[in-house]
Design an enzyme around this catalytic site. Structure first.
Site, PDB file in Angstrom:
ATOM      1  N   ASN A   1      17.508 -36.752  39.251  1.00  0.00           N
ATOM      2  CA  ASN A   1      17.355 -35.625  38.319  1.00  0.00           C
ATOM      3  C   ASN A   1      18.380 -34.533  38.679  1.00  0.00           C
ATOM      4  OD1 ASN A   1      16.520 -33.694  36.515  1.00  0.00           O
ATOM      5  ND2 ASN A   1      14.354 -33.782  37.063  1.00  0.00           N
TER       6      ASN A   1
ATOM      7  N   ILE B   1       7.745 -28.030  36.515  1.00  0.00           N
ATOM      8  CA  ILE B   1       8.394 -27.085  35.577  1.00  0.00           C
ATOM      9  C   ILE B   1       8.994 -27.916  34.463  1.00  0.00           C
ATOM     10  CG2 ILE B   1      10.471 -26.996  37.064  1.00  0.00           C
ATOM     11  CD1 ILE B   1      11.069 -24.252  35.653  1.00  0.00           C
TER      12      ILE B   1
ATOM     13  N   GLU C   1       9.564 -31.079  45.271  1.00  0.00           N
ATOM     14  CA  GLU C   1      10.151 -32.421  45.271  1.00  0.00           C
ATOM     15  C   GLU C   1      10.799 -32.639  43.908  1.00  0.00           C
ATOM     16  OE1 GLU C   1       6.743 -32.286  46.074  1.00  0.00           O
ATOM     17  OE2 GLU C   1       6.936 -32.562  48.245  1.00  0.00           O
TER      18      GLU C   1
ATOM     19  N   TYR D   1      17.946 -25.813  40.850  1.00  0.00           N
ATOM     20  CA  TYR D   1      17.318 -25.358  42.099  1.00  0.00           C
ATOM     21  C   TYR D   1      18.378 -24.849  43.085  1.00  0.00           C
ATOM     22  CZ  TYR D   1      13.286 -27.905  40.219  1.00  0.00           C
ATOM     23  OH  TYR D   1      12.273 -28.354  39.418  1.00  0.00           O
TER      24      TYR D   1
HETATM   25  C1  COA Z   1      14.852 -28.850  34.520  1.00  0.00           C
HETATM   26  C2  COA Z   1      14.665 -27.981  33.286  1.00  0.00           C
HETATM   27  C3  COA Z   1      13.365 -27.172  33.412  1.00  0.00           C
HETATM   28  C4  COA Z   1      15.858 -26.990  33.209  1.00  0.00           C
HETATM   29  O1  COA Z   1      15.664 -26.131  32.092  1.00  0.00           O
HETATM   30  P1  COA Z   1      16.874 -25.754  31.103  1.00  0.00           P
HETATM   31  O2  COA Z   1      16.421 -24.619  30.268  1.00  0.00           O
HETATM   32  O3  COA Z   1      17.339 -26.972  30.413  1.00  0.00           O
HETATM   33  O4  COA Z   1      17.999 -25.325  32.150  1.00  0.00           O
HETATM   34  P2  COA Z   1      18.878 -24.019  32.092  1.00  0.00           P
HETATM   35  O5  COA Z   1      19.609 -23.945  30.798  1.00  0.00           O
HETATM   36  O6  COA Z   1      18.051 -22.849  32.474  1.00  0.00           O
HETATM   37  O7  COA Z   1      19.957 -24.305  33.245  1.00  0.00           O
HETATM   38  C5  COA Z   1      19.889 -23.673  34.511  1.00  0.00           C
HETATM   39  C6  COA Z   1      20.816 -24.403  35.440  1.00  0.00           C
HETATM   40  O8  COA Z   1      20.344 -25.741  35.617  1.00  0.00           O
HETATM   41  C7  COA Z   1      21.451 -26.642  35.704  1.00  0.00           C
HETATM   42  N1  COA Z   1      21.454 -27.528  34.516  1.00  0.00           N
HETATM   43  C8  COA Z   1      20.634 -27.438  33.441  1.00  0.00           C
HETATM   44  N2  COA Z   1      20.895 -28.445  32.579  1.00  0.00           N
HETATM   45  C9  COA Z   1      21.895 -29.175  33.145  1.00  0.00           C
HETATM   46  C10 COA Z   1      22.606 -30.347  32.751  1.00  0.00           C
HETATM   47  N3  COA Z   1      22.325 -30.991  31.603  1.00  0.00           N
HETATM   48  N4  COA Z   1      23.540 -30.841  33.587  1.00  0.00           N
HETATM   49  C11 COA Z   1      23.824 -30.227  34.759  1.00  0.00           C
HETATM   50  N5  COA Z   1      23.200 -29.095  35.185  1.00  0.00           N
HETATM   51  C12 COA Z   1      22.254 -28.590  34.381  1.00  0.00           C
HETATM   52  C13 COA Z   1      22.693 -25.771  35.726  1.00  0.00           C
HETATM   53  O9  COA Z   1      22.940 -25.412  37.064  1.00  0.00           O
HETATM   54  C14 COA Z   1      22.229 -24.559  34.942  1.00  0.00           C
HETATM   55  O10 COA Z   1      22.949 -23.384  35.218  1.00  0.00           O
HETATM   56  P3  COA Z   1      24.471 -23.184  34.631  1.00  0.00           P
HETATM   57  O11 COA Z   1      24.416 -23.569  33.180  1.00  0.00           O
HETATM   58  O12 COA Z   1      24.753 -21.732  34.840  1.00  0.00           O
HETATM   59  O13 COA Z   1      25.341 -24.094  35.440  1.00  0.00           O
HETATM   60  C15 COA Z   1      14.652 -28.826  31.969  1.00  0.00           C
HETATM   61  O14 COA Z   1      15.850 -29.570  31.905  1.00  0.00           O
HETATM   62  C16 COA Z   1      13.481 -29.769  31.856  1.00  0.00           C
HETATM   63  O15 COA Z   1      12.402 -29.411  31.363  1.00  0.00           O
HETATM   64  N6  COA Z   1      13.644 -31.043  32.308  1.00  0.00           N
HETATM   65  C17 COA Z   1      12.584 -32.055  32.230  1.00  0.00           C
HETATM   66  C18 COA Z   1      11.506 -31.804  33.242  1.00  0.00           C
HETATM   67  C19 COA Z   1      12.067 -31.813  34.653  1.00  0.00           C
HETATM   68  O16 COA Z   1      12.911 -32.619  35.014  1.00  0.00           O
HETATM   69  N7  COA Z   1      11.537 -30.879  35.474  1.00  0.00           N
HETATM   70  C20 COA Z   1      11.914 -30.783  36.886  1.00  0.00           C
HETATM   71  C21 COA Z   1      11.001 -31.607  37.695  1.00  0.00           C
HETATM   72  S1  COA Z   1      11.359 -31.478  39.433  1.00  0.00           S
END
Ligand code: COA
Length: 174
Positions: free
Chosen positions: A120, A81, A115, A127
């Site tokens: 991260n 994702i 995983e 999750y």
């Molecule tokens: C992981 C990923 C998909 C999350 O998407 P996002 O749009 O940035 O995240 P969201 O804004 O939807 O956040 C959802 C929740 O994730 C957590 N979160 C997201 N960014 C965070 C940060 N910088 N620090 C801590 N928690 C975080 C929080 O729990 C958040 O909910 P909350 O704000 O109500 O506490 C994105 O950061 C990404 O693409 N990362 C790179 C790829 C990756 O690592 N994928 C996962 C591989 S296992």
């Protein structure tokens, strides 16, 4: 950006991934991962792997995120994702992942697993927020830096079937 308003306004939408999406997906992939998948890997997932399901999230018709899983028996195994860096932190990743969980439920999956790198923390927080818990690690799972993977699982809600509907039907899931 308010994810609820974006969804309501129709600016952010979801659909199944097609082969034509691969160039856009590669942009997201390359800016998101230190071990990115190749174009060929995505092509093979979509053409050869009957267990694979991929979802694209668009902003005004342009892909800004994607997520994938393998659905085997009653278990969904998340493959990846990612959200474009400029769109992170607005609960869009969470919306995308919830959409994929809904799809898994629609397909009759009972559990979901994934995983994630032990460092991260943001993905792990997402999750956990969505009901996953860690059950152990896979040592040296990531070949670029020999990092361990945290293994996480989530029990999915049971799907209530409409009258006459069969489990596993994908109709109207989105
Ligand atoms: C992981 C990923 C998909 C999350 O998407 P996002 O749009 O940035 O995240 P969201 O804004 O939807 O956040 C959802 C929740 O994730 C957590 N979160 C997201 N960014 C965070 C940060 N910088 N620090 C801590 N928690 C975080 C929080 O729990 C958040 O909910 P909350 O704000 O109500 O506490 C994105 O950061 C990404 O693409 N990362 C790179 C790829 C990756 O690592 N994928 C996962 C591989 S296992």
């Amino acid at each position: 950006m308010d994810s609820a308003k974006l969804l309501q306004s129709g600016k952010v939408t979801f659909r199944k991934m097609t082969l034509d999406d691969i160039p856009d997906i590669m942009v997201i992939e390359l800016e998101s991962f230190t071990l990115p998948w190749s174009e060929e890997a995505f092509r093979s997932e979509m053409t050869l792997n009957h267990f694979a399901r991929y979802l694209v999230m668009e902003y005004e018709g342009k892909p800004i995120g994607y997520a994938g899983m393998w659905t085997v028996l009653d278990e969904a195994h998340v493959t990846n994702i990612a959200v474009r860096t400029a769109y992170r932190g607005h609960h869009l990743g969470e919306c995308l992942f919830r959409k994929m969980m809904d799809w898994a439920v629609q397909l009759g999956m009972r559990r979901m697993t994934l995983e994630v790198r032990v460092t991260n923390y943001s993905a792990q927080a997402m999750y956990r927020k969505l009901g996953f818990h860690s059950v152990g690690t896979r040592k040296g799972y990531y070949s670029d830096n020999d990092e361990d993977a945290l293994i996480m699982w989530c029990e999915l809600p049971e799907r209530e079937l409409e009258e006459g509907e069969e489990e596993g039907s994908e109709e109207d899931w989105i």
